[in-house]
Design a protein around this motif. Structure first.
Motif, short mmCIF file in Angstrom:
data_model
loop_
_atom_site.label_atom_id
_atom_site.label_comp_id
_atom_site.label_asym_id
_atom_site.label_seq_id
_atom_site.Cartn_x
_atom_site.Cartn_y
_atom_site.Cartn_z
N ASP A 94 0.82 -1.23 0.00
CA ASP A 94 0.00 0.00 0.00
C ASP A 94 0.85 1.27 0.00
O ASP A 94 0.63 2.18 0.82
CB ASP A 94 -0.93 0.04 1.22
CG ASP A 94 -1.86 -1.15 1.32
OD1 ASP A 94 -2.19 -1.74 0.27
OD2 ASP A 94 -2.28 -1.47 2.44
N LEU A 143 -1.16 4.62 -0.10
CA LEU A 143 -1.90 4.93 1.13
C LEU A 143 -0.94 5.31 2.26
O LEU A 143 -1.21 6.25 3.03
CB LEU A 143 -2.75 3.74 1.54
CG LEU A 143 -3.84 3.32 0.55
CD1 LEU A 143 -4.57 2.08 1.06
CD2 LEU A 143 -4.82 4.45 0.31
N CYS A 144 0.16 4.58 2.38
CA CYS A 144 1.14 4.91 3.42
C CYS A 144 1.72 6.30 3.21
O CYS A 144 1.91 7.07 4.15
CB CYS A 144 2.26 3.87 3.45
SG CYS A 144 1.74 2.23 4.02
N ILE A 185 -0.81 8.87 4.35
CA ILE A 185 -0.87 8.95 5.80
C ILE A 185 0.31 9.75 6.36
O ILE A 185 0.14 10.66 7.19
CB ILE A 185 -0.91 7.54 6.41
CG1 ILE A 185 -2.25 6.86 6.10
CG2 ILE A 185 -0.67 7.59 7.93
CD1 ILE A 185 -2.27 5.38 6.41
N SER A 205 1.11 -9.39 12.22
CA SER A 205 1.61 -8.92 10.93
C SER A 205 2.74 -9.85 10.50
O SER A 205 2.88 -10.95 11.04
CB SER A 205 2.12 -7.48 11.06
OG SER A 205 2.48 -6.95 9.80
N GLY A 215 4.22 -2.48 10.01
CA GLY A 215 3.41 -1.75 9.03
C GLY A 215 3.32 -2.39 7.67
O GLY A 215 3.51 -1.72 6.65
N ARG A 228 0.73 -3.39 6.00
CA ARG A 228 -0.34 -2.73 5.25
C ARG A 228 -0.62 -1.38 5.88
O ARG A 228 -0.32 -1.13 7.05
CB ARG A 228 -1.62 -3.58 5.24
CG ARG A 228 -1.46 -4.97 4.63
CD ARG A 228 -1.14 -4.91 3.15
NE ARG A 228 -2.18 -4.24 2.38
CZ ARG A 228 -3.25 -4.86 1.85
NH1 ARG A 228 -3.43 -6.15 2.07
NH2 ARG A 228 -4.11 -4.18 1.12
N ALA A 229 -1.23 -0.51 5.11
CA ALA A 229 -1.43 0.87 5.57
C ALA A 229 -2.24 0.95 6.86
O ALA A 229 -1.96 1.80 7.71
CB ALA A 229 -2.10 1.69 4.46
N TYR A 230 -3.22 0.07 7.01
CA TYR A 230 -4.07 0.16 8.21
C TYR A 230 -3.29 -0.09 9.49
O TYR A 230 -3.70 0.34 10.58
CB TYR A 230 -5.26 -0.81 8.12
CG TYR A 230 -4.90 -2.27 8.08
CD1 TYR A 230 -4.61 -2.97 9.25
CD2 TYR A 230 -4.87 -2.96 6.88
CE1 TYR A 230 -4.29 -4.33 9.22
CE2 TYR A 230 -4.56 -4.31 6.83
CZ TYR A 230 -4.28 -4.98 8.00
OH TYR A 230 -3.94 -6.31 7.96
N GLU A 231 -2.12 -0.76 9.39
CA GLU A 231 -1.32 -1.00 10.59
C GLU A 231 -0.71 0.29 11.14
O GLU A 231 -0.33 0.35 12.31
CB GLU A 231 -0.23 -2.02 10.30
CG GLU A 231 -0.76 -3.41 9.95
CD GLU A 231 0.34 -4.41 9.66
OE1 GLU A 231 1.46 -4.25 10.20
OE2 GLU A 231 0.09 -5.35 8.90
N ASP A 285 -2.30 2.74 11.86
CA ASP A 285 -3.26 3.26 12.82
C ASP A 285 -3.16 2.57 14.18
O ASP A 285 -3.80 3.02 15.14
CB ASP A 285 -4.69 3.10 12.29
CG ASP A 285 -5.00 4.08 11.17
OD1 ASP A 285 -4.44 5.19 11.18
OD2 ASP A 285 -5.81 3.73 10.29
N LYS A 330 1.79 4.01 15.28
CA LYS A 330 1.60 5.40 14.88
C LYS A 330 2.47 6.34 15.72
O LYS A 330 3.13 7.24 15.18
CB LYS A 330 0.12 5.78 15.04
CG LYS A 330 -0.21 7.21 14.65
CD LYS A 330 -1.70 7.46 14.77
CE LYS A 330 -2.06 8.88 14.36
NZ LYS A 330 -3.54 9.11 14.46
#
Length: 213
Positions: A15, A18-19, A22, A138, A189, A191-194, A196, A201
């Motif tokens: 991603d 997306l990363c 962010i 992950s 990380g 994927r991008a959702y990680e 968060d 973060k």
């Protein structure tokens, strides 16, 4: 105003777009002017020597010799470098000077997506302040790492998926110097959702700021 450059691309499975979005948001919140690029040719631009921070998000792929040379020279001269997972430390596998600068290179993630623990080794460091050991799901990165890294967090392999690695303590988050430049890396990380995940973060945002000139 401090200036940063994010260069994203390479393997789409991480991603990178997306990363990049962010991290651009994080940096803009901190007052940075953020330049976004999608080609490694950006690393050859002489103007990068005037940046505060460079963020590579470019898994695998190739980098031309002059691009790598200019990037490394910029960091040696004081530009910060910060990144995560394969976007920084599984990039440009044939560019050994780049790997020397980053402090590590991915070589395996036994079991692929699994549950494991991240252990904070430097709770006194400002990047890790207030972050306790935490469970994570992950890819558990097995890496070849520079012994000169200042390791901030580790993980221990239980041997379930690679029995010969049982008990190996592997750096997960580190910082280091490369010439006059500061380098920060987290292997978390996939994927991008990680990004968060609160601990991830917090570490990444602090690491970006620590690295920035």
């Amino acid at each position: 105003m401090r200036k940063a450059m994010i260069v994203w691309g390479g393997w789409a499975g991480h991603d990178p777009d997306l990363c990049a979005s962010i991290m651009r948001g994080w940096l803009k919140e901190e007052g940075f002017d953020v330049r976004m690029e999608t080609s490694t040719a950006a690393f050859a631009d002489p103007a990068i020597h005037d940046l505060s921070l460079i963020v590579p998000i470019y898994t695998m792929s190739k980098i031309e010799k002059e691009e790598a040379a200019n990037l490394c020279a910029a960091v040696r001269g004081g530009v910060g470098l910060a990144g995560h997972h394969g976007g920084m430390c599984d990039a440009f596998r044939d560019a050994v000077e780049y790997q020397f600068m980053c402090g590590g290179q991915w070589v395996a993630h036994p079991g692929n997506i699994i549950d494991y623990r991240v252990d904070v080794t430097r709770p006194d460091d400002p990047i890790m302040s207030g972050i306790a050991d935490f469970e994570y799901r992950s890819e558990q990165y097995y890496m070849h790492v520079d012994p000169a890294n200042e390791v901030l967090a580790t993980t221990t392999f239980d041997g379930e998926h690679a029995p010969w690695c049982k008990g190996v303590v592997m750096p997960v988050v580190w910082k280091k110097r490369y010439g006059e430049g500061r380098v920060f890396y987290s292997s978390l990380g996939h994927r991008a959702y990680e990004l968060d995940v609160p601990e991830v973060k917090t570490m990444m945002r602090r690491g970006l700021l620590w690295a920035a000139r």
